[in-house]
Structure formats: structure tokens, C-alpha cells
Motif scaffolding. Structure first.
Motif, PDB file in Angstrom:
ATOM      1  N   GLY A  26      42.820  46.562  46.108  1.00 49.37           N
ATOM      2  CA  GLY A  26      42.224  46.327  44.802  1.00 49.37           C
ATOM      3  C   GLY A  26      41.200  47.380  44.422  1.00 49.37           C
ATOM      4  N   LEU A  27      41.145  48.470  45.176  1.00 49.90           N
ATOM      5  CA  LEU A  27      40.127  49.507  44.973  1.00 49.90           C
ATOM      6  C   LEU A  27      40.752  50.799  44.455  1.00 49.90           C
ATOM      7  CD1 LEU A  27      38.217  48.929  48.325  1.00 49.90           C
ATOM      8  CD2 LEU A  27      37.482  48.187  46.059  1.00 49.90           C
ATOM      9  N   ARG A  28      40.015  51.521  43.631  1.00 56.08           N
ATOM     10  CA  ARG A  28      40.485  52.797  43.089  1.00 56.08           C
ATOM     11  C   ARG A  28      39.940  53.984  43.873  1.00 56.08           C
ATOM     12  NH1 ARG A  28      42.565  52.706  37.846  1.00 56.08           N
ATOM     13  NH2 ARG A  28      42.624  50.662  36.865  1.00 56.08           N
ATOM     14  N   ASN A  29      38.915  53.737  44.658  1.00 59.87           N
ATOM     15  CA  ASN A  29      38.283  54.798  45.433  1.00 59.87           C
ATOM     16  C   ASN A  29      38.910  54.865  46.821  1.00 59.87           C
ATOM     17  OD1 ASN A  29      36.045  55.631  47.518  1.00 59.87           O
ATOM     18  ND2 ASN A  29      35.465  56.563  45.548  1.00 59.87           N
ATOM     19  N   ILE A 105      47.407  40.355  43.465  1.00 62.86           N
ATOM     20  CA  ILE A 105      46.991  40.744  42.113  1.00 62.86           C
ATOM     21  C   ILE A 105      46.046  41.931  42.209  1.00 62.86           C
ATOM     22  CG2 ILE A 105      45.790  40.020  40.020  1.00 62.86           C
ATOM     23  CD1 ILE A 105      46.639  37.159  40.626  1.00 62.86           C
ATOM     24  N   SER A 106      46.396  43.011  41.557  1.00 58.50           N
ATOM     25  CA  SER A 106      45.608  44.236  41.620  1.00 58.50           C
ATOM     26  C   SER A 106      44.985  44.547  40.256  1.00 58.50           C
ATOM     27  CB  SER A 106      46.490  45.414  42.038  1.00 58.50           C
ATOM     28  OG  SER A 106      47.435  45.703  41.011  1.00 58.50           O
ATOM     29  N   THR A 107      44.102  45.536  40.249  1.00 59.54           N
ATOM     30  CA  THR A 107      43.509  45.986  38.995  1.00 59.54           C
ATOM     31  C   THR A 107      44.586  46.495  38.045  1.00 59.54           C
ATOM     32  OG1 THR A 107      41.469  46.594  40.137  1.00 59.54           O
ATOM     33  CG2 THR A 107      41.809  47.554  37.969  1.00 59.54           C
ATOM     34  N   GLY A 108      45.620  47.121  38.617  1.00 60.94           N
ATOM     35  CA  GLY A 108      46.729  47.595  37.793  1.00 60.94           C
ATOM     36  C   GLY A 108      47.434  46.450  37.082  1.00 60.94           C
ATOM     37  N   HIS A 109      47.617  45.324  37.768  1.00 60.48           N
ATOM     38  CA  HIS A 109      48.230  44.157  37.129  1.00 60.48           C
ATOM     39  C   HIS A 109      47.368  43.668  35.963  1.00 60.48           C
ATOM     40  CE1 HIS A 109      50.288  43.493  41.197  1.00 60.48           C
ATOM     41  NE2 HIS A 109      51.261  43.698  40.336  1.00 60.48           N
ATOM     42  N   MET A 136      38.149  32.654  37.427  1.00 55.85           N
ATOM     43  CA  MET A 136      39.091  32.008  38.342  1.00 55.85           C
ATOM     44  C   MET A 136      39.148  32.722  39.687  1.00 55.85           C
ATOM     45  SD  MET A 136      42.259  31.331  35.728  1.00 55.85           S
ATOM     46  CE  MET A 136      42.118  30.244  34.299  1.00 55.85           C
ATOM     47  N   LEU A 137      39.204  34.046  39.644  1.00 55.74           N
ATOM     48  CA  LEU A 137      39.309  34.811  40.886  1.00 55.74           C
ATOM     49  C   LEU A 137      37.988  34.829  41.655  1.00 55.74           C
ATOM     50  CD1 LEU A 137      41.640  37.735  39.740  1.00 55.74           C
ATOM     51  CD2 LEU A 137      42.231  35.623  40.928  1.00 55.74           C
ATOM     52  N   SER A 152      37.028  43.083  38.267  1.00 53.41           N
ATOM     53  CA  SER A 152      35.744  43.783  38.255  1.00 53.41           C
ATOM     54  C   SER A 152      35.878  45.252  37.882  1.00 53.41           C
ATOM     55  CB  SER A 152      35.057  43.656  39.619  1.00 53.41           C
ATOM     56  OG  SER A 152      35.857  44.258  40.630  1.00 53.41           O
ATOM     57  N   GLY A 153      37.050  45.828  38.064  1.00 52.47           N
ATOM     58  CA  GLY A 153      37.250  47.231  37.724  1.00 52.47           C
ATOM     59  C   GLY A 153      37.876  47.449  36.366  1.00 52.47           C
TER      60      GLY A 153
END
Length: 348
Positions: A26-29, A105-109, A136-137, A152-153
């Protein structure tokens, strides 16, 4: 290194004791993702996480229906509109994320959902759904279901000034004349005090102080909603009548259960608009905007208006200040008179 990028976020993929472990961080870094992978490996090695679950993690739809919504209904008993907000947003969220496991579930989703939903409703509506998903999450994190919230992102959409409508005095008279007694009292209090509709519906006897001409709002959307609301004569008349007829703790009680507050007057509001032939129509909440605009035009300073309306920030109060066309024309006439007076002063 077993970290790779997929759908805008990093995943890890490695083997542990003959079993493949593949999961989104779930991270972009990338550096943070490598740390997340290391933590996961350490948990497995120490036996704190395990690699075979006694039962599979819930999919999003099951989690919302079986865990989140029942909890929300109980948690928000005093504020049923809050639970209703989550319930309404859960429908499009389950339609999109329904069969996905929570931890997949990812930030991309979430970004894809935001894009798809933006083609269906207003930016404000999209943001409400995103806020509901985030809540919810976060609940899922507290339940130990996931460790990171992918919302969050995600940057929410800019909403702009919104669809605020100021009701004219003539429209107000026609509307109140067409409204039933219950709606008339609710609407009168909103336009006379600037209170939110849900604040009106949950007024308790113990919070009305007619001897000192104020009403206490014990709670609301933020801590700034807790405030004393001064009362006009029209508001005093409504509250006196309601106090005399209330059969339970609430001045505006539920039709079937006096021990519960009123939840909505939406149908009565629509009927009144139709009978009064008001075009374009306005929302009940617009009576609060009307209070804010009328107060500003009457000369109430913004810091005071902020306190009256229970805002947390004065920039929010600014959104409620909408001078009418008549008020703008009067402002120009004042400028003309000022300019003429200055010219005369020069010759004198």
C-alpha cells in the motif's frame, strides 16, 4: 530484493518455509516498502503472524455488512444521520471493492474508484464516499484486519464553493405558508438561529434556556459545534410551543417513539416546495446558508458569525456569506454616493 511496483504501489513477493508470501504494502515509496517487507519477514520468523490463517481474511463486502455497519449503527445511535451517511456510501463502495480481500485493496484501487465515481456524481459526493472508505478501513486497522490504510495516500477532489442557495424573504414566506406545522417549526429555527437540521432534530428540553434566551448545542460535527445559540423572538415562540407539547426528552420527537429524536422532514420539505411553486428549489440546509448570508449583510462580523454557526475555521464561514443581488446593487449605490460627496467636498 523481492519488492516490485504494481498499480502505483509496491508489493513484496518472497518464499517462507515452502510457502509463497505475496502482498501489497500500500506504499508508493520503495524504501518504506522494503522496510515493510522486512517487518513481515521478521513477524513470520518469530511466529507472531503465521503463514496459514485459521480462516481467510474477509472480503470487503463481508467486512462492511457483517462488521462495520452493525458497529456503526450502535456507535452512532445518538447521531443516526452519521450512520446513514456511511450506509449510503457503502453501496457504491461495495459495488467497486466488494470481492476484494481487505488486505488486497491498494492506493491504486482507490484512485481508480475515485476516477470512476467522479464520472457519476459531484466532487463533494466523491469525497464523501472516500471519507467513508477511509473511516471503514481505519476501523479495519483497529480490528487487526489490515496494517495500512490505502486511502491515506489519495488526494481528495477540489469541491469549490458548492451549490449554496440563499432564500429570499418572499420565498421564505411562501414556503412556510405551504409547510406543515412540524416542518414550519424546524425551518423557522434553522433560518432564525443558523443551526444545522440535525441539531434542530435533537434539541432536548434540558438544553433550552428561555429565561436567558439561549439554546445549548451539546455536540455536533466538530468540537466547535458545542455552543450557546442566542434566540430571536421567532425562535423563542417556536421553542415555547414545543416545550409545552413535548412528551419525551426531545422537542422534535420521532413519530413512532417519543424517546427518540426526529430523523428527517425530507418528504414534508419537498411537498412544501411543490405547493409554494418555488423555482429553483432549495435544500433545507440552505436555510442555514441564508442565516449566514443575512447575518453578514446585516453587519455581523465574521468571527462572531463563526461562533454562532459553530464553525471550526473562519474560512468555512466565508463560504456561507453570499450577498444577494439587491445587496450588491445597494453597495454600488453607496459607492456612487461616496464619490459624489467627495467631488462636492473638493469644490467646497
Amino acid at each position: 530484493m523481492s519488492v516490485y511496483k504494481r498499480g502505483g504501489v509496491y508489493w513484496y513477493d518472497f518464499w517462507f518455509q515452502g510457502q509463497r508470501i505475496r502482498q501489497s504494502t500500500g506504499l508508493r515509496n520503495k524504501t518504506a516498502a522494503v522496510r515493510a517487507e522486512a517487518i513481515r519477514k521478521a513477524e513470520l520468523a518469530e511466529g507472531r503472524a503465521g503463514i496459514v490463517r485459521s480462516k481467510p481474511g474477509p472480503i470487503f463486502e463481508e467486512f462492511v455488512n457483517a462488521e462495520f455497519l452493525p458497529w456503526s449503527k450502535k456507535e452512532h445511535q445518538a447521531h443516526p444521520r452519521t450512520h446513514q451517511r456511511y450506509k449510503v456510501s457503502s453501496r457504491p463502495l461495495m459495488a467497486f471493492f466488494g470481492r476484494l480481500p481487505l488486505d488486497a485493496i491498494s492506493t491504486g484501487h482507490v484512485e481508480k474508484f475515485k476516477l470512476a465515481r467522479a464520472g457519476q456524481i459531484s466532487p463533494a459526493g466523491v469525497n464523501r464516499d472516500l471519507a467513508a472508505l477511509r473511516f471503514m478501513l481505519n476501523f479495519a486497522i483497529r480490528q487487526g484486519r489490515i496494517v495500512h490504510n490505502p486511502v491515506s495516500g489519495v488526494r481528495f477532489l477540489p469541491e469549490g464553493p458548492g451549490m449554496m442557495r440563499v432564500v429570499s424573504h418572499e420565498e421564505q414566506q411562501r414556503y412556510l405558508a405551504a409547510a406543515n406545522p412540524l416542518l414550519r417549526d424546524v425551518a423557522t429555527l434553522i433560518v432564525e438561529t443558523g443551526m444545522r437540521p440535525e441539531e434542530i432534530c435533537t434539541i432536548c428540553k434540558e438544553n433550552v434556556h428561555l429565561d436567558r434566551r439561549y439554546l445549548f448545542v451539546p455536540s455536533g460535527k466538530t468540537r466547535f459545534a458545542r455552543r450557546n445559540v442566542p434566540l430571536t423572538d421567532a425562535a423563542m415562540d417556536v421553542l415555547k410551543r414545543r416545550l409545552g407539547s413535548a412528551k419525551g426528552p426531545y422537542l422534535f420527537a420521532h413519530r413512532k417513539d417519543p424517546s427518540k429524536p426526529l430523523t428527517t422532514v425530507r418528504k414534508a420539505h419537498q411537498d412544501a416546495l411543490r405547493k409554494a411553486n418555488i423555482r429553483p428549489p432549495f435544500r433545507l440546509y440552505d436555510l442555514r446558508h441564508t442565516f449566514g448570508s443575512r447575518s453578514a449583510m446585516a453587519g455581523v462580523d465574521l468571527p462572531t458569525l463563526k461562533e454562532l454557526m459553530g464553525h471550526s475555521d473562519i474560512s468555512t464561514t466565508m463560504r456561507y456569506v453570499h450577498p444577494t443581488p439587491e445587496h450588491k446593487r445597494e453597495a454600488v449605490r453607496k459607492l456612487e454616493r461616496f464619490n459624489v460627496e467627495q467631488v462636492f467636498a473638493m469644490y467646497e
